[in-house]
Design an enzyme around this catalytic site. Sequence first.
Site, PDB file in Angstrom:
ATOM      1  N   HIS A 240       3.175  -1.902  13.701  1.00 24.22           N
ATOM      2  CA  HIS A 240       2.736  -1.774  12.282  1.00 24.22           C
ATOM      3  C   HIS A 240       3.901  -1.011  11.728  1.00 24.22           C
ATOM      4  CE1 HIS A 240       0.070  -1.034   8.755  1.00 24.22           C
ATOM      5  NE2 HIS A 240       1.050   0.111   8.626  1.00 24.22           N
TER       6      HIS A 240
ATOM      7  N   HIS B 207       7.187  -1.177   8.163  1.00 24.00           N
ATOM      8  CA  HIS B 207       7.365  -1.419   6.867  1.00 24.00           C
ATOM      9  C   HIS B 207       8.981  -1.744   6.330  1.00 24.00           C
ATOM     10  CE1 HIS B 207       3.151  -0.847   5.841  1.00 24.00           C
ATOM     11  NE2 HIS B 207       3.253   0.408   6.377  1.00 24.00           N
TER      12      HIS B 207
ATOM     13  N   ARG C 252      -2.638  -8.731   4.365  1.00 26.03           N
ATOM     14  CA  ARG C 252      -3.270  -7.585   4.412  1.00 26.03           C
ATOM     15  C   ARG C 252      -4.048  -7.238   3.084  1.00 26.03           C
ATOM     16  NH1 ARG C 252      -0.571  -1.234   4.085  1.00 26.03           N
ATOM     17  NH2 ARG C 252      -1.706  -0.371   5.554  1.00 26.03           N
TER      18      ARG C 252
ATOM     19  N   TYR D 234      -7.311  -2.256   5.382  1.00 22.71           N
ATOM     20  CA  TYR D 234      -7.030  -0.952   5.358  1.00 22.71           C
ATOM     21  C   TYR D 234      -7.979  -0.349   4.542  1.00 22.71           C
ATOM     22  CZ  TYR D 234      -4.055   3.448   4.746  1.00 22.71           C
ATOM     23  OH  TYR D 234      -3.565   4.577   4.582  1.00 22.71           O
TER      24      TYR D 234
ATOM     25  N   HIS E  88      -4.976   1.644  11.501  1.00 20.50           N
ATOM     26  CA  HIS E  88      -5.172   3.276  11.444  1.00 20.50           C
ATOM     27  C   HIS E  88      -6.333   3.746  12.024  1.00 20.50           C
ATOM     28  CE1 HIS E  88      -1.382   2.355   9.712  1.00 20.50           C
ATOM     29  NE2 HIS E  88      -1.639   2.751   8.538  1.00 20.50           N
TER      30      HIS E  88
ATOM     31  N   ASP F 202       4.465   2.909  11.758  1.00 24.71           N
ATOM     32  CA  ASP F 202       4.494   3.163  10.579  1.00 24.71           C
ATOM     33  C   ASP F 202       5.381   3.629   9.729  1.00 24.71           C
ATOM     34  OD1 ASP F 202       2.435   2.636   8.126  1.00 24.71           O
ATOM     35  OD2 ASP F 202       2.081   4.888   7.836  1.00 24.71           O
TER      36      ASP F 202
END
Length: 302
Positions: free
Chosen positions: A31, A33, A124, A157, A181, A256
């Site tokens: 995970h 970005h 997502r 999420y 998460h 993250d």
Amino acid sequence: MWTDVTPGWLPWHPNPSEPAFTAPEGAVDAHCHVFGPAEEFPFAPERKYTPVDAGKEQLFALRDHLGLSRNVIVQATCHGSDNSALVDALRASDGRARGVASVTPDVTHDELERLHAAGVRGVRFNFVKRLVDAAPTDALETIAAKITPLGWHVVLYFEAPDLPDLRDFFLSLPVTLVIDHMGRPDVGADPDGPEFTGFLDFVARSGAWVKVSCPERLTKTGPRALDGEQHAYADVVPFARKVVETFPDRVLWGTDWPHPNLTDHMPDDGLLLDHVPRIAVTAEQQRALLVDNPMRLYWPEG
């Protein structure tokens, strides 16, 4: 690009430490970005925030610094449904990255095939109320039907208080679910209390995968992953450890990076990797979390 950034935005850690924990060979950051760079990949006009640039070169350098082998890059909300930065990073990875995209209900089969060829394996959906204008339930139903033939999954999420209202809808979806998460639990509560027990029951019923990621985002009492701290985010550990022990073959981990929307502190990514042996305490758990599980989900071909 460092201009017009959202006030108070914390830039990613410029000099992460060398991890004390050596990840098993083939470990995956499942995970992370990429943001921009904005001059090449402009941010979406409808975005809720404007980050600092955090491109593929920085991401891959961090991967190598941490001793990891692969990445799963998740489309950032600041780029909306324009997956250009994501696709660019995937194509530059030499097969060492997979992607989770953001698409709209009118996405075509040809576009989904193009994304698949680039390395996308999921979409997502954001149900965090401060980041979206409305819960995207109708869009998710439409898109789930379109991605099913590709074998993609849906990444969800959401925040813990909202799960009871969303639970039945999520259970009705005909696709594999991956939860970001740990569903953002209240780590000030009892991990054996009704909220987290309800979350674990949902995971069991849905067969979902769970990312035991973002302790820096969930923590209330710390301590922070800074200045060599080897016992960071102690209040998050019981929750993550319970997930790892309960669903050893459906847990994932990620940095993250570059840690969007953090306002309190920016963690040292080396110390975040050092957090792993506190939540996955055996070599078997660590290999499942970092290698076997993400490879099975994102690189089933080996």
